[in-house]
Design a protein around this motif. Structure first.
Motif, PDB file in Angstrom:
ATOM      1  N   THR A 142      25.438   7.125  -9.497  1.00 39.27           N
ATOM      2  CA  THR A 142      24.562   6.144 -10.130  1.00 39.27           C
ATOM      3  C   THR A 142      23.119   6.648 -10.119  1.00 39.27           C
ATOM      4  N   PHE A 143      22.788   7.529  -9.155  1.00 41.39           N
ATOM      5  CA  PHE A 143      21.437   8.095  -9.041  1.00 41.39           C
ATOM      6  C   PHE A 143      20.395   6.972  -9.143  1.00 41.39           C
ATOM      7  N   ASN A 144      20.488   6.082  -8.161  1.00 47.10           N
ATOM      8  CA  ASN A 144      19.727   4.831  -8.168  1.00 47.10           C
ATOM      9  C   ASN A 144      18.814   4.714  -6.945  1.00 47.10           C
ATOM     10  N   PRO A 145      17.786   5.595  -6.785  1.00 44.36           N
ATOM     11  CA  PRO A 145      17.348   6.637  -7.714  1.00 44.36           C
ATOM     12  C   PRO A 145      17.826   8.023  -7.271  1.00 44.36           C
ATOM     13  N   ILE A 146      17.655   8.998  -8.162  1.00 45.82           N
ATOM     14  CA  ILE A 146      17.904  10.396  -7.805  1.00 45.82           C
ATOM     15  C   ILE A 146      16.828  10.805  -6.792  1.00 45.82           C
ATOM     16  N   HIS A 147      17.224  11.564  -5.772  1.00 47.46           N
ATOM     17  CA  HIS A 147      16.269  11.961  -4.727  1.00 47.46           C
ATOM     18  C   HIS A 147      16.397  13.452  -4.421  1.00 47.46           C
ATOM     19  N   HIS A 170      19.340   3.164 -18.803  1.00 40.76           N
ATOM     20  CA  HIS A 170      18.344   4.040 -19.427  1.00 40.76           C
ATOM     21  C   HIS A 170      17.225   4.416 -18.453  1.00 40.76           C
ATOM     22  N   HIS A 171      16.929   3.546 -17.485  1.00 41.23           N
ATOM     23  CA  HIS A 171      15.913   3.883 -16.485  1.00 41.23           C
ATOM     24  C   HIS A 171      16.427   4.956 -15.533  1.00 41.23           C
ATOM     25  N   ARG A 172      17.674   4.818 -15.100  1.00 39.05           N
ATOM     26  CA  ARG A 172      18.230   5.822 -14.183  1.00 39.05           C
ATOM     27  C   ARG A 172      18.369   7.178 -14.873  1.00 39.05           C
ATOM     28  N   LEU A 173      18.716   7.162 -16.158  1.00 41.17           N
ATOM     29  CA  LEU A 173      18.785   8.412 -16.918  1.00 41.17           C
ATOM     30  C   LEU A 173      17.387   9.022 -17.066  1.00 41.17           C
ATOM     31  N   ALA A 174      16.393   8.186 -17.357  1.00 39.36           N
ATOM     32  CA  ALA A 174      15.007   8.662 -17.491  1.00 39.36           C
ATOM     33  C   ALA A 174      14.523   9.281 -16.180  1.00 39.36           C
ATOM     34  N   ILE A 175      14.791   8.606 -15.065  1.00 37.78           N
ATOM     35  CA  ILE A 175      14.378   9.113 -13.757  1.00 37.78           C
ATOM     36  C   ILE A 175      15.058  10.458 -13.470  1.00 37.78           C
ATOM     37  N   THR A 176      16.339  10.562 -13.820  1.00 38.84           N
ATOM     38  CA  THR A 176      17.072  11.820 -13.603  1.00 38.84           C
ATOM     39  C   THR A 176      16.458  12.932 -14.449  1.00 38.84           C
ATOM     40  N   ASN A 177      16.171  12.650 -15.706  1.00 40.42           N
ATOM     41  CA  ASN A 177      15.541  13.660 -16.571  1.00 40.42           C
ATOM     42  C   ASN A 177      14.169  14.085 -16.039  1.00 40.42           C
ATOM     43  N   ILE A 178      13.411  13.128 -15.527  1.00 43.48           N
ATOM     44  CA  ILE A 178      12.104  13.439 -14.947  1.00 43.48           C
ATOM     45  C   ILE A 178      12.276  14.368 -13.734  1.00 43.48           C
ATOM     46  N   SER A 223       6.960  13.324  -9.583  1.00 42.34           N
ATOM     47  CA  SER A 223       7.059  12.657 -10.887  1.00 42.34           C
ATOM     48  C   SER A 223       8.005  11.451 -10.842  1.00 42.34           C
ATOM     49  N   VAL A 224       9.073  11.554 -10.053  1.00 46.16           N
ATOM     50  CA  VAL A 224       9.999  10.425  -9.896  1.00 46.16           C
ATOM     51  C   VAL A 224       9.301   9.290  -9.146  1.00 46.16           C
ATOM     52  N   TRP A 225       8.580   9.626  -8.073  1.00 56.58           N
ATOM     53  CA  TRP A 225       7.866   8.598  -7.324  1.00 56.58           C
ATOM     54  C   TRP A 225       6.873   7.863  -8.235  1.00 56.58           C
ATOM     55  N   LYS A 226       6.125   8.632  -9.042  1.00 62.82           N
ATOM     56  CA  LYS A 226       5.121   8.060  -9.936  1.00 62.82           C
ATOM     57  C   LYS A 226       5.773   7.057 -10.899  1.00 62.82           C
ATOM     58  N   TYR A 227       6.906   7.449 -11.491  1.00 60.14           N
ATOM     59  CA  TYR A 227       7.620   6.595 -12.445  1.00 60.14           C
ATOM     60  C   TYR A 227       8.106   5.313 -11.762  1.00 60.14           C
ATOM     61  N   ILE A 228       8.734   5.461 -10.608  1.00 64.41           N
ATOM     62  CA  ILE A 228       9.262   4.303  -9.875  1.00 64.41           C
ATOM     63  C   ILE A 228       8.128   3.356  -9.477  1.00 64.41           C
ATOM     64  N   ASP A 229       7.023   3.934  -9.007  1.00 69.82           N
ATOM     65  CA  ASP A 229       5.894   3.138  -8.558  1.00 69.82           C
ATOM     66  C   ASP A 229       5.239   2.403  -9.737  1.00 69.82           C
ATOM     67  N   GLU A 230       5.015   3.119 -10.826  1.00 68.64           N
ATOM     68  CA  GLU A 230       4.380   2.503 -12.000  1.00 68.64           C
ATOM     69  C   GLU A 230       5.245   1.391 -12.604  1.00 68.64           C
ATOM     70  N   MET A 231       6.559   1.574 -12.557  1.00 68.41           N
ATOM     71  CA  MET A 231       7.471   0.591 -13.127  1.00 68.41           C
ATOM     72  C   MET A 231       7.784  -0.551 -12.138  1.00 68.41           C
ATOM     73  N   ASN A 232       7.243  -0.448 -10.927  1.00 72.32           N
ATOM     74  CA  ASN A 232       7.503  -1.455  -9.875  1.00 72.32           C
ATOM     75  C   ASN A 232       8.982  -1.606  -9.540  1.00 72.32           C
ATOM     76  N   PHE A 233       9.721  -0.504  -9.611  1.00 74.40           N
ATOM     77  CA  PHE A 233      11.156  -0.561  -9.298  1.00 74.40           C
ATOM     78  C   PHE A 233      11.369  -0.677  -7.788  1.00 74.40           C
ATOM     79  N   TYR A 234      12.418  -1.402  -7.449  1.00 75.02           N
ATOM     80  CA  TYR A 234      12.918  -1.560  -6.074  1.00 75.02           C
ATOM     81  C   TYR A 234      11.958  -2.298  -5.139  1.00 75.02           C
ATOM     82  N   LYS A 235      10.869  -2.879  -5.649  1.00 71.84           N
ATOM     83  CA  LYS A 235       9.886  -3.511  -4.759  1.00 71.84           C
ATOM     84  C   LYS A 235      10.277  -4.932  -4.353  1.00 71.84           C
ATOM     85  N   HIS A 236      11.178  -5.551  -5.110  1.00 68.80           N
ATOM     86  CA  HIS A 236      11.530  -6.950  -4.814  1.00 68.80           C
ATOM     87  C   HIS A 236      12.990  -7.098  -4.474  1.00 68.80           C
TER      88      HIS A 236
END
Length: 193
Positions: free
Chosen positions: A9-14, A53-61, A180-193
């Motif tokens: 699932t790469f939720n998120p890729i690390h 689409h977000h997980r795919l975007a994060i993986t591509n990043i 770049s993955v951290w930046k995307y996750i942080d900007e999108m506010n993913f996983y914060k809630h």
């Protein structure tokens, strides 16, 4: 071309995922490793799963600087719940010139006999198994199978679950993700809630 398929699932890729995939691409006979981003595992609950689409975007990043690593959304188009055996057939039809193999952790190999049509998979595809530290490690008879290759990739004890939980708890886990993955996750506010 010999392609190793790394399903998840790469939720998120690390960085753990990247270390294993890059190791497989550089130190085994695989030419490329494809991260096959799965929409929903038949064994997992969907609640904390980011949109496909977000997980795919994060993986591509995450892999943009690694020419031997690719991201695949092949499973997004298949009916759900999907099984690995169906994905393999689909990939073979789409890329007849490629030879596909599976990449999995030693812990997943323990439950491999529960996979749909696992005998067919083992008959037709090679498996590249990387070590994992797991509870109650027992000798797996499948490891002796001629189609199964043990690859001594580094053991990285990082999980996507731990990363999601840590972000929610406002911990600094940047070292476990590419910048770049951290930046995307942080900007999108993913996983914060």
């Amino acid at each position: 071309m010999k392609v190793g398929l790394f399903f998840g699932t790469f939720n998120p890729i690390h960085v753990g995922h990247l270390i294993i995939a890059n190791y497989m691409a550089e130190f085994s006979d695989l030419d490329e490793v494809w991260f096959v981003v799965t929409p929903l595992s038949p064994f997992k609950k969907k609640s904390s799963l980011l949109d496909n689409h977000h997980r795919l975007a994060i993986t591509n990043i995450a892999i943009e600087d690694y020419p031997k690593l690719k991201a695949s959304d092949i499973e997004f188009k298949l009916s759900q719940p999907n099984y690995t055996v169906n994905s393999l057939v689909h990939l073979e039809e789409k890329y007849p010139m490629h030879e596909f193999c599976l990449i999995m952790g030693e812990d997943n190999l323990k439950g491999f006999h529960k996979w749909k049509n696992y005998e067919t998979i083992l008959q037709n595809y090679e498996l590249y198994v990387y070590p994992r530290i797991s509870e109650g490690s027992t000798e797996n008879k499948l490891l002796k199978h001629p189609k199964i290759h043990q690859v001594n990739a580094p053991i990285v004890q990082v999980s996507s679950t731990f990363i999601r939980k840590s972000i929610k708890e406002k911990k600094d886990i940047r070292a476990m993700l590419t910048p770049s993955v951290w930046k995307y996750i942080d900007e999108m506010n993913f996983y914060k809630h």
